[in-house]
Every structure is written in structure tokens, then in C-alpha cells.
Scaffold this motif. Structure first.
Motif, short mmCIF file in Angstrom:
data_model
loop_
_atom_site.label_atom_id
_atom_site.label_comp_id
_atom_site.label_asym_id
_atom_site.label_seq_id
_atom_site.Cartn_x
_atom_site.Cartn_y
_atom_site.Cartn_z
N ILE A 199 0.84 -1.20 0.00
CA ILE A 199 0.00 0.00 0.00
C ILE A 199 0.87 1.25 0.00
CG2 ILE A 199 -1.75 1.26 1.31
CD1 ILE A 199 -2.76 -1.42 2.33
N GLN A 200 1.95 1.23 0.77
CA GLN A 200 2.83 2.40 0.84
C GLN A 200 3.45 2.70 -0.52
OE1 GLN A 200 6.62 1.98 2.96
NE2 GLN A 200 6.13 3.85 4.10
N GLU A 201 3.96 1.70 -1.21
CA GLU A 201 4.59 1.91 -2.51
C GLU A 201 3.55 2.34 -3.54
OE1 GLU A 201 7.44 2.18 -5.44
OE2 GLU A 201 7.69 1.97 -3.26
N ALA A 202 2.35 1.76 -3.50
CA ALA A 202 1.31 2.12 -4.46
C ALA A 202 0.89 3.58 -4.27
CB ALA A 202 0.11 1.20 -4.30
N LEU A 203 0.71 4.01 -3.03
CA LEU A 203 0.34 5.40 -2.78
C LEU A 203 1.45 6.36 -3.20
CD1 LEU A 203 -1.46 5.09 0.69
CD2 LEU A 203 -2.49 5.28 -1.58
N THR A 204 2.69 5.96 -2.97
CA THR A 204 3.81 6.78 -3.40
C THR A 204 3.83 6.94 -4.92
OG1 THR A 204 5.12 6.06 -1.50
CG2 THR A 204 6.32 7.02 -3.35
N VAL B 89 1.25 6.74 -6.93
CA VAL B 89 0.15 7.60 -7.33
C VAL B 89 0.54 9.07 -7.15
CG1 VAL B 89 -2.21 8.29 -6.79
CG2 VAL B 89 -1.61 5.88 -6.85
N THR B 90 1.19 9.37 -6.05
CA THR B 90 1.62 10.75 -5.80
C THR B 90 2.59 11.23 -6.88
OG1 THR B 90 1.38 10.38 -3.42
CG2 THR B 90 2.68 12.27 -4.10
N LYS B 91 3.48 10.36 -7.33
CA LYS B 91 4.49 10.77 -8.31
C LYS B 91 3.96 10.74 -9.73
CE LYS B 91 7.65 7.78 -7.19
NZ LYS B 91 8.95 7.07 -7.16
N HIS B 92 3.19 9.70 -10.10
CA HIS B 92 2.85 9.47 -11.50
C HIS B 92 1.41 9.84 -11.85
CE1 HIS B 92 6.67 7.45 -11.74
NE2 HIS B 92 6.32 6.56 -10.82
N ALA B 93 0.52 9.93 -10.88
CA ALA B 93 -0.88 10.23 -11.17
C ALA B 93 -1.43 11.22 -10.16
CB ALA B 93 -1.71 8.95 -11.17
N PRO B 94 -0.87 12.42 -10.12
CA PRO B 94 -1.33 13.39 -9.11
C PRO B 94 -2.80 13.74 -9.32
CG PRO B 94 0.09 14.43 -10.75
CD PRO B 94 0.17 12.97 -11.00
N GLY B 95 -3.54 13.77 -8.21
CA GLY B 95 -4.95 14.11 -8.25
C GLY B 95 -5.86 12.96 -8.56
N ALA B 96 -5.34 11.78 -8.89
CA ALA B 96 -6.19 10.64 -9.24
C ALA B 96 -6.79 10.01 -8.00
CB ALA B 96 -5.38 9.60 -10.01
N ARG C 189 5.71 7.26 -16.24
CA ARG C 189 4.61 6.44 -15.74
C ARG C 189 5.11 5.01 -15.50
NH1 ARG C 189 -0.72 7.46 -14.56
NH2 ARG C 189 -1.14 5.47 -15.52
N PRO C 190 4.61 4.32 -14.48
CA PRO C 190 4.99 2.92 -14.29
C PRO C 190 4.47 2.07 -15.43
CG PRO C 190 3.22 3.55 -12.77
CD PRO C 190 3.68 4.81 -13.45
N SER C 191 5.29 1.15 -15.85
CA SER C 191 4.92 0.28 -16.95
C SER C 191 4.20 -0.94 -16.43
CB SER C 191 6.17 -0.14 -17.72
OG SER C 191 7.01 -0.90 -16.88
N GLU C 192 3.92 -1.87 -17.34
CA GLU C 192 3.25 -3.11 -16.94
C GLU C 192 4.10 -3.87 -15.92
OE1 GLU C 192 0.36 -4.32 -17.68
OE2 GLU C 192 -0.33 -2.88 -19.16
N GLU C 193 5.43 -3.82 -16.09
CA GLU C 193 6.30 -4.55 -15.18
C GLU C 193 6.62 -3.75 -13.93
OE1 GLU C 193 7.18 -7.66 -15.46
OE2 GLU C 193 6.05 -7.83 -17.33
N GLY C 194 6.36 -2.42 -13.96
CA GLY C 194 6.67 -1.61 -12.80
C GLY C 194 8.08 -1.08 -12.86
N GLY C 195 8.32 0.00 -12.07
CA GLY C 195 9.64 0.58 -12.02
C GLY C 195 10.50 -0.10 -10.99
N HIS C 196 11.56 0.62 -10.54
CA HIS C 196 12.47 0.03 -9.57
C HIS C 196 11.76 -0.25 -8.25
CE1 HIS C 196 15.90 0.57 -12.17
NE2 HIS C 196 15.56 1.82 -12.38
N GLY C 197 10.86 0.69 -7.84
CA GLY C 197 10.14 0.48 -6.58
C GLY C 197 9.26 -0.75 -6.62
N LEU C 198 8.51 -0.90 -7.72
CA LEU C 198 7.64 -2.07 -7.85
C LEU C 198 8.44 -3.35 -8.01
CD1 LEU C 198 4.75 -0.71 -10.11
CD2 LEU C 198 4.75 -1.11 -7.64
N HIS C 199 9.61 -3.25 -8.65
CA HIS C 199 10.46 -4.45 -8.77
C HIS C 199 10.91 -4.92 -7.39
CE1 HIS C 199 13.30 -7.27 -10.49
NE2 HIS C 199 14.24 -6.76 -9.71
N GLY C 200 11.37 -3.99 -6.56
CA GLY C 200 11.75 -4.36 -5.20
C GLY C 200 10.56 -4.84 -4.40
N LEU C 201 9.38 -4.24 -4.65
CA LEU C 201 8.17 -4.68 -3.94
C LEU C 201 7.79 -6.10 -4.35
CD1 LEU C 201 5.94 -3.77 -2.00
CD2 LEU C 201 4.65 -2.98 -3.99
N ARG C 202 7.97 -6.41 -5.63
CA ARG C 202 7.67 -7.77 -6.09
C ARG C 202 8.59 -8.79 -5.39
NH1 ARG C 202 7.57 -6.57 -10.85
NH2 ARG C 202 5.33 -6.59 -11.25
#
Length: 382
Positions: A269-274, A276-283, A319-332
């Protein structure tokens, strides 16, 4: 297989005995055949088989079973036993020949030398093979010990390097995080503007929490546990205070997940919210926790960003891709270490979804039946 092999040994040695064209004594053939028949005893009692073979050897026909028995003596017996049987197999037949036949000194010496060779060769061969096997095992054990020592040294070196890196990170990042917290507190104490004071206090609290999490991650602080399942509501509250429109649903009200799952859910949840703040502001963001049998499912979805794009002269965050960026890679990797699966992807409407499924050995707590209480299970939603 063992029975067939022993039967083959008995048959072959017996055939060698029967092929002899000269029988020195009347008891030579029976004693030699008896020695052949008792050769299987050498597997358990080598000295018994060797002792039984001596009468046939003295009779002149027991050479084949004696060689087989003495080889086993060399494989399994002590040095004293080997020397004793070699001496008996040398002296007894040679002594009988010398006693019954007038031989010159040279022939006597050759007789004893031949008997010594016939008795000593198979015994020495058996002892040599045993020694070679023991030496091979010893070398293998030494190699394993050496490998274990090298691995221990490498592990120690890696641990020392990790500790050094942890100290460097703690000293550098901790210094700046502390300065941020101090400057924020000073700003909150000196400003007269209410929103500015609230923002400064939030920055100070976030800096202190970041410092505490860094120390906990580096193993430098053991008094405060890493945030987990119970810290998710506070995480949602901080995201809302930062301006995110978060709708939170928690359908898990009767369970306590294990610690690895709890921490992994918090980080998802923390990484996903982060992101959103960086790549989809206001969403708008929808965070949902659900229980599926023995699995905990964490789903975070966001719509398309509502804030206008940045001006052309400012860099756009990718924008994060289907595979995700570095943060999502570490989260995976973190979710996989907890025994779960993480899937991410761009939705058809331009939004983004982070979906994690984590193992949870649910520990049920007592609660009243909803039909008796007349109410539905509690749901934290907004």
C-alpha cells in the motif's frame, strides 16, 4: 545381486580346484572344496574364511579360495591379523613341502618366497584398496571442510560489508533526515500561518518516521517494530492529509496475519500510494483488503490523473509500466519473499492496478454471530 555374486565366486573357485590334474593327498580335494563352499563367510568373518582355506592350501589345491579369502582379510582386518595370516599361509605349505621333499637351500628359499608372494599379494592388494578408499574419503571431507570455511569467510565478508554500508546510510541519510525534522520544527514554531505550521509539523513527523524505519531496516533500532497490518489506517490518513483522495475498504475483521505478510501488505500500500503521488497526481485511489480462504489480498487501484500535465519545460516523471519501475520491482521481491504474488498493470481507462496476494494462517478471534447481534461485520471504508 549379492547372492548371485557369491554363488559365482563359489562356482569359479570350485571349478579351478576341480581342474587340477594332480591331487597330492587324499584329503586335498575335500578340504579345498570345503574352503570354496565357505567363502561367503568372508563377508562377515574374513578370518574364518581364511582359516578354513589353510588346510586346502597345505594340501596343494586350495590356492584359489585362499587368495579370495586373504584379499578380504586385507580389506577388512587389522594389520596384526593380516601379518598373522600371511605368515601362516607362507609357513604351512612351504614347511610341508620342505619336510617331505629333499630340496637344496636355493629351492627352499624359492619355495618360501613363492608362498610369501602368493599369500602377501592379495592381502596387500586388499589393504591398498581400503587405504585408497579411506584416503579418498578423507580428501573429500577435507575439501568439504575447506569449502565450508571459504563460504563462512565469504558470509563474514558480506556481513561486514553490509554493516559498513548500513552505517554509511545511517550516518548520511540520518543526518539529513534529522536536519529536515529540526528545520520543520523550527518553521512550525516561528510561522504565524496555520496551514504552513500544519504542513511543517507533517514534514517533521514524516522525517522522524522515515528515520525510524531506516534504522529498523538497517537493524540499528530494535525497540520499534517495522510497520505492519495495524499501521495501514495511519498510512491512509497520512496520504489523505497529503491531498490524496483515498477510499479505503478493509473486509478483514476477524484475523491477524503473520508478521511477514503484515509487513508486506503495508509496503504494498505504501509503494502504491507513493507511485500515485508521483505518477498520477490528483487521481482517486481505492485501497481494498480482502480475505480469500487462507490468503490476504491487497488491491490498490487509481484512476487517470486529474491534475493538468506539467509544462513542457519541466521534466515529466515516467509512468509505471506493466512490469513496474524500480520500486515495484523491489516490492515484487518483498512479496515473493513473504510467499505471495504481485501483479501490476495499466487499466483500459488509463488507471493503474497493484494487486498482491499473500499467505495468511488466519488466527480467528471471538466475535458474535451477525444474525444474533443484528449487525453486519464492521467495514472500514471511506
Amino acid at each position: 545381486m549379492v547372492i548371485l555374486r557369491e554363488l559365482l565366486v563359489v562356482v569359479v573357485t570350485g571349478a579351478v580346484v576341480l581342474l587340477a590334474d594332480h591331487i597330492p593327498y587324499a584329503w586335498s580335494l575335500p578340504t579345498a572344496l570345503a574352503a570354496c563352499a565357505l567363502l561367503p563367510l568372508r563377508r562377515w568373518r574374513p578370518w574364518v574364511a581364511a582359516l578354513v582355506s589353510l588346510p586346502g592350501l597345505v594340501g596343494g589345491l586350495g590356492l584359489a579360495p585362499t587368495v579370495v579369502a586373504l584379499y578380504r582379510v586385507g580389506r577388512k582386518s587389522s594389520t596384526r591379523v593380516m601379518i598373522g595370516f600371511v605368515a601362516l599361509a607362507t609357513v604351512l605349505p612351504s614347511g610341508l613341502v620342505v619336510a617331505t621333499q629333499p630340496l637344496p637351500l636355493g629351492a627352499v628359499l624359492l619355495t618360501f618366497a613363492f608362498s610369501l608372494f602368493v599369500a602377501g599379494a592379495p592381502t596387500a592388494l586388499g589393504a591398498l584398496i581400503t587405504t585408497r578408499r579411506e584416503l579418498t574419503e578423507s580428501l573429500a571431507e577435507a575439501s568439504r571442510a575447506r569449502t565450508a570455511e571459504l563460504e563462512a569467510r565469504e558470509d563474514g565478508a558480506r556481513a561486514a560489508e553490509r554493516a559498513r554500508i548500513a552505517r554509511e546510510i545511517h550516518d548520511a541519510v540520518g543526518h539529513h533526515a534529522t536536519l529536515i525534522a529540526v528545520e520543520s520544527a523550527a518553521l512550525a514554531a516561528t510561522t504565524s500561518d496555520g496551514p504552513t505550521r500544519d504542513a511543517a509539523l507533517r514534514v517533521r513527523a514524516l522525517a522522524k518516521e522515515a528515520l525510524a524505519e531506516m534504522r529498523a531496516a538497517l537493524g540499528l533500532l530494535n525497540t520499534e517494530p517495522a510497520p505492519g497490518f495495524e499501521g495501514i489506517p495511519a498510512l491512509i490518513a497520512r496520504a489523505r492529509s497529503a491531498g490524496l483522495a483515498v477510499r479505503y475498504e478493509n473486509d478483514v475483521t476477524d484475523a491477524h496475519p503473520p508478521a511477514p505478510t503484515s509487513r508486506a501488505a503495508y509496503r504494498v500500500i505504501q509503494e502504491a500510494l507513493t507511485n500515485v503521488t508521483k505518477h498520477a497526481p490528483g487521481a482517486p485511489v481505492h485501497v481494498r483488503l480482502s480475505q480469500e480462504d487462507d490468503r490476504l489480498r491487497v488491491t490498490v487501484t487509481n484512476d487517470r490523473p486529474t491534475v493538468p500535465p506539467r509544462p513542457s519545460h519541466l521534466p515529466h516523471p515516467p509512468r509505471p509500466s506493466e512490469e513496474g519501475g524500480h520500486g515495484l520491482h523491489g516490492l515484487r521481491e518483498r512479496v515473493a519473499q513473504a510467499g505471495g504474488d504481485l501483479t501490476t498493470g495499466v487499466r483500459s481507462d488509463g488507471g493503474f492496478t497493484v494487486d498482491a496476494t499473500l499467505p495468511a494462517s488466519w488466527s480467528k478471534v471471538d466475535k458474535e454471530d451477525s444474525t444474533l447481534g443484528g449487525t453486519e461485520p464492521n467495514r472500514a471504508s471511506a
